[in-house]
Design an enzyme around this catalytic site. Structure first.
Site, PDB file in Angstrom:
ATOM      1  N   GLU A 109       0.847  -1.209   0.000  1.00  0.00           N
ATOM      2  CA  GLU A 109       0.000   0.000   0.000  1.00  0.00           C
ATOM      3  C   GLU A 109       0.874   1.249   0.000  1.00  0.00           C
ATOM      4  O   GLU A 109       1.861   1.322   0.742  1.00  0.00           O
ATOM      5  CB  GLU A 109      -0.880  -0.041   1.251  1.00  0.00           C
ATOM      6  CG  GLU A 109      -2.287   0.418   1.026  1.00  0.00           C
ATOM      7  CD  GLU A 109      -3.061  -0.443   0.032  1.00  0.00           C
ATOM      8  OE1 GLU A 109      -3.145  -0.060  -1.154  1.00  0.00           O
ATOM      9  OE2 GLU A 109      -3.592  -1.485   0.452  1.00  0.00           O
ATOM     10  N   THR A 118       2.784   2.173  -2.267  1.00  0.00           N
ATOM     11  CA  THR A 118       4.082   1.894  -2.895  1.00  0.00           C
ATOM     12  C   THR A 118       4.052   2.219  -4.385  1.00  0.00           C
ATOM     13  O   THR A 118       5.067   2.574  -4.959  1.00  0.00           O
ATOM     14  CB  THR A 118       4.462   0.401  -2.719  1.00  0.00           C
ATOM     15  OG1 THR A 118       3.305  -0.391  -2.999  1.00  0.00           O
ATOM     16  CG2 THR A 118       4.949   0.103  -1.325  1.00  0.00           C
ATOM     17  N   ASP A 119       2.861   2.116  -5.019  1.00  0.00           N
ATOM     18  CA  ASP A 119       2.831   2.204  -6.491  1.00  0.00           C
ATOM     19  C   ASP A 119       3.345   3.539  -7.012  1.00  0.00           C
ATOM     20  O   ASP A 119       4.134   3.585  -7.954  1.00  0.00           O
ATOM     21  CB  ASP A 119       1.438   1.869  -7.073  1.00  0.00           C
ATOM     22  CG  ASP A 119       0.302   2.763  -6.604  1.00  0.00           C
ATOM     23  OD1 ASP A 119       0.492   3.576  -5.668  1.00  0.00           O
ATOM     24  OD2 ASP A 119      -0.806   2.654  -7.183  1.00  0.00           O
ATOM     25  N   SER A 132     -11.592   0.805  -5.653  1.00  0.00           N
ATOM     26  CA  SER A 132     -11.255   1.263  -6.985  1.00  0.00           C
ATOM     27  C   SER A 132     -12.419   1.364  -7.965  1.00  0.00           C
ATOM     28  O   SER A 132     -12.279   1.029  -9.138  1.00  0.00           O
ATOM     29  CB  SER A 132     -10.212   0.300  -7.541  1.00  0.00           C
ATOM     30  OG  SER A 132      -9.262   1.009  -8.192  1.00  0.00           O
ATOM     31  N   SER A 170     -13.454   4.084  -9.019  1.00  0.00           N
ATOM     32  CA  SER A 170     -13.107   5.180  -9.936  1.00  0.00           C
ATOM     33  C   SER A 170     -12.284   4.662 -11.108  1.00  0.00           C
ATOM     34  O   SER A 170     -12.589   4.968 -12.270  1.00  0.00           O
ATOM     35  CB  SER A 170     -12.353   6.272  -9.184  1.00  0.00           C
ATOM     36  OG  SER A 170     -11.192   5.748  -8.596  1.00  0.00           O
ATOM     37  N   GLU A 193      -6.592   9.351 -15.597  1.00  0.00           N
ATOM     38  CA  GLU A 193      -7.364   9.550 -14.362  1.00  0.00           C
ATOM     39  C   GLU A 193      -6.868  10.765 -13.579  1.00  0.00           C
ATOM     40  O   GLU A 193      -7.573  11.308 -12.728  1.00  0.00           O
ATOM     41  CB  GLU A 193      -7.339   8.281 -13.497  1.00  0.00           C
ATOM     42  CG  GLU A 193      -8.390   8.321 -12.410  1.00  0.00           C
ATOM     43  CD  GLU A 193      -8.653   6.993 -11.718  1.00  0.00           C
ATOM     44  OE1 GLU A 193      -8.532   5.940 -12.383  1.00  0.00           O
ATOM     45  OE2 GLU A 193      -8.990   7.008 -10.526  1.00  0.00           O
ATOM     46  N   ASP A 207      -4.397   0.382  -9.938  1.00  0.00           N
ATOM     47  CA  ASP A 207      -5.821   0.087 -10.079  1.00  0.00           C
ATOM     48  C   ASP A 207      -6.189  -0.206 -11.527  1.00  0.00           C
ATOM     49  O   ASP A 207      -6.922  -1.152 -11.828  1.00  0.00           O
ATOM     50  CB  ASP A 207      -6.657   1.280  -9.596  1.00  0.00           C
ATOM     51  CG  ASP A 207      -6.274   1.697  -8.189  1.00  0.00           C
ATOM     52  OD1 ASP A 207      -5.567   0.908  -7.528  1.00  0.00           O
ATOM     53  OD2 ASP A 207      -6.671   2.774  -7.768  1.00  0.00           O
ATOM     54  N   TYR A 210      -3.887  12.326   0.726  1.00  0.00           N
ATOM     55  CA  TYR A 210      -3.202  11.395  -0.188  1.00  0.00           C
ATOM     56  C   TYR A 210      -2.063  12.117  -0.904  1.00  0.00           C
ATOM     57  O   TYR A 210      -0.921  11.651  -0.936  1.00  0.00           O
ATOM     58  CB  TYR A 210      -4.220  10.859  -1.200  1.00  0.00           C
ATOM     59  CG  TYR A 210      -3.660   9.867  -2.200  1.00  0.00           C
ATOM     60  CD1 TYR A 210      -3.632   8.509  -1.920  1.00  0.00           C
ATOM     61  CD2 TYR A 210      -3.175  10.291  -3.436  1.00  0.00           C
ATOM     62  CE1 TYR A 210      -3.130   7.592  -2.828  1.00  0.00           C
ATOM     63  CE2 TYR A 210      -2.674   9.387  -4.350  1.00  0.00           C
ATOM     64  CZ  TYR A 210      -2.660   8.041  -4.054  1.00  0.00           C
ATOM     65  OH  TYR A 210      -2.154   7.140  -4.963  1.00  0.00           O
TER      66      TYR A 210
HETATM   67  P1  NG1 Z   1      -7.740   3.627  -3.688  1.00  0.00           P
HETATM   68  O1  NG1 Z   1      -7.847   4.269  -2.348  1.00  0.00           O
HETATM   69  O2  NG1 Z   1      -8.148   2.202  -3.650  1.00  0.00           O
HETATM   70  O3  NG1 Z   1      -8.438   4.390  -4.759  1.00  0.00           O
HETATM   71  C1  NG1 Z   1      -5.307   4.713  -4.055  1.00  0.00           C
HETATM   72  C2  NG1 Z   1      -4.606   4.914  -5.394  1.00  0.00           C
HETATM   73  C3  NG1 Z   1      -3.687   3.713  -5.690  1.00  0.00           C
HETATM   74  C4  NG1 Z   1      -2.721   3.487  -4.535  1.00  0.00           C
HETATM   75  C5  NG1 Z   1      -3.541   3.375  -3.210  1.00  0.00           C
HETATM   76  C6  NG1 Z   1      -2.653   3.252  -1.988  1.00  0.00           C
HETATM   77  C7  NG1 Z   1      -5.932   6.202  -7.018  1.00  0.00           C
HETATM   78  C8  NG1 Z   1      -6.927   6.135  -8.111  1.00  0.00           C
HETATM   79  N1  NG1 Z   1      -5.602   5.026  -6.459  1.00  0.00           N
HETATM   80  O4  NG1 Z   1      -6.160   3.597  -4.122  1.00  0.00           O
HETATM   81  O5  NG1 Z   1      -2.981   3.951  -6.892  1.00  0.00           O
HETATM   82  O6  NG1 Z   1      -1.766   4.515  -4.457  1.00  0.00           O
HETATM   83  O7  NG1 Z   1      -4.368   4.526  -3.024  1.00  0.00           O
HETATM   84  O8  NG1 Z   1      -1.875   2.110  -2.070  1.00  0.00           O
HETATM   85  O9  NG1 Z   1      -5.460   7.276  -6.659  1.00  0.00           O
END
Ligand code: NG1
Length: 418
Positions: free
Chosen positions: A35, A37-38, A131, A133, A165, A176, A228
């Site tokens: 989590e 990390t991407d 996810s 979105s 996105e 995602d 975020y």
């Molecule tokens: P979520 O919260 O599932 O949308 C987001 C990011 C991911 C990743 C995670 C944390 C977007 C669309 N997705 O996921 O790429 O960074 O947080 O691991 O921003």
């Protein structure tokens, strides 16, 4: 009535005229470990799930997209396909469709794209870290690719969708979109970035993943967005400072042999991990970074090592080890990355009390869902304990199947004929 048949009727009601010809199913996903990390270029380990966004569509001759939603709470919208589509206010669901439109139109502004009339519905909980979105962006991109007979390889499309996105204002990584497009039934995927690579691992037969929604919305188009984006900035700052610590002659580095060659391109997180063991990097960070930056850096580095180990644990069907790593990931997200929430803590505790092998927040955090791993014979008790200790105490006793579910590793997005 079959959900697609019902959707066909709703399509007729909203658009009239010819029937929709095709539909896209784009799954949500649950990230098992890895989590935050991407966006640092480090691996993640998600699987696509059976909850999905469905988009029924028929092509148009002009460059207009008309989109409606089966849920009357979401207003319909119309926009022209150009490389400058004005975004709607933050949080508006139509922005995700527009993100796809502007992104594809921007690839070759000299080419006129055809649009579609489309109707959206889905059962991926919104703002829950599953996810929805990305699934909506992917579904919209696939519909446009289909009506324009474009041919783009899946992994390339995943990179494009991640870029598109960003139209909504978040600077997410590419996890995602990649898993939504390229997931496979029965498998989780280790995903690496820059360049994007995906490696499947079969989920062992007796393993069950349970997802539970806190019902605390973590809107990334709303307040969670700033939190975020702050984390992504902090990770970049931590990296900068560590790089400075590795410059020749700087004080400290204590990690001998890791100094940068003068003139060499500066390393990102993956290069750092290729150059030094995680434990040494964390020790180095202890000297070079303070407070918040040290914590963020430590999470990112240790989480990357947990992904490596978790993939091996799944490959040898070691449920206990995988569960242990999930719990370690959760603690790091709570204490070092500071993205947990009291509701996430309560759910993780309930899952463990019910006999899960491991449990953690999944997605960005701040609310949203947890994922718990358990054996087939423990799944009933885990779900009962969560119901009892979490939902009943909060007065939620109806519609639980929407919030608490055993997820199956599922196929990635597909365009299907009606
Ligand atoms: P979520 O919260 O599932 O949308 C987001 C990011 C991911 C990743 C995670 C944390 C977007 C669309 N997705 O996921 O790429 O960074 O947080 O691991 O921003």
């Amino acid at each position: 009535m079959d959900p697609v048949e019902r959707l066909c009727q709703e399509f007729q009601r909203q658009f009239g005229g010819a029937q929709a010809t095709r539909w896209v199913r784009a799954p949500g996903r649950v990230n098992l470990i890895g989590e935050h990390t991407d966006y640092n270029g480090l691996p993640v380990f998600p699987m696509a799930i059976q909850r999905e966004i469905r988009l029924l569509f028929r092509p148009r001759e002009d460059g207009v997209v008309r989109v409606g939603n089966a849920d009357p709470a979401f207003e319909p919208g119309t926009f022209g396909l150009t490389d400058e589509i004005p975004p709607r206010p933050q949080g508006d669901w139509r922005n995700y469709v527009q993100a796809a439109g502007q992104g594809l139109a921007g690839l070759d502004p000299s080419r006129t794209l055809r649009g579609f009339d489309g109707l959206v519905e889905g059962d991926v909980p919104v703002a829950a870290g599953l996810s929805s979105s990305a699934a909506l962006v992917v579904a919209s991109v696939l519909a446009l690719v289909d009506v324009n007979a474009l041919s783009v390889p899946r992994l390339e499309l995943a990179d494009l969708c991640a870029r598109f996105e960003r139209y909504v204002g978040t600077r997410g990584g590419g996890m995602d979109q990649a898993i939504c497009l390229a997931g496979r039934e029965g498998h989780a995927f280790r995903i690496d970035f820059e360049p994007l690579r995906m490696e499947p691992t079969a989920v062992p037969d007796g393993w069950r993943f349970v997802v539970a929604n806190t019902l605390v919305r973590a809107e990334k188009s709303g307040p969670a967005r700033e939190a975020y984006n702050t984390r992504t900035r902090e990770c970049r700052e931590a990296l900068e400072q560590i790089r400075r610590g590795l410059e020749p002659g700087s004080r400290p580095p204590k990690a001998r042999g890791a100094e940068l060659d003068p003139g060499r391109e500066l390393p990102g997180y993956p290069d750092l991990l290729a150059r030094l063991p995680a434990s040494e990097l964390v020790a180095l960070a202890g000297q070079a970074l303070d407070g918040v930056l040290l914590k963020r850096f430590r999470h990112v580095i240790t989480e990357a090592t947990r992904v490596e180990e978790a993939q091996r644990a799944m490959a040898r069907a070691d449920l206990d080890r995988f569960g242990y790593l999930m719990c370690a990931s959760h603690e790091s997200l709570r204490d070092d990355y500071e993205v947990s929430h009291e509701a996430l803590e309560a759910l993780v505790d309930a899952a463990m009390e019910g006999g899960a092998a491991g449990a953690r927040l999944t997605g960005a955090g701040f609310g949203g869902c947890i994922v718990a791993l358990c054996s087939e014979d423990a799944v009933g008790r885990v779900m009962e304990t969560i119901t009892d200790r979490y939902y009943r105490r909060r007065g939620v006793d109806r519609g639980l199947e929407k919030h608490l579910l055993a997820v199956r590793p599922s196929d990635g997005a597909q365009v299907l004929a009606l």
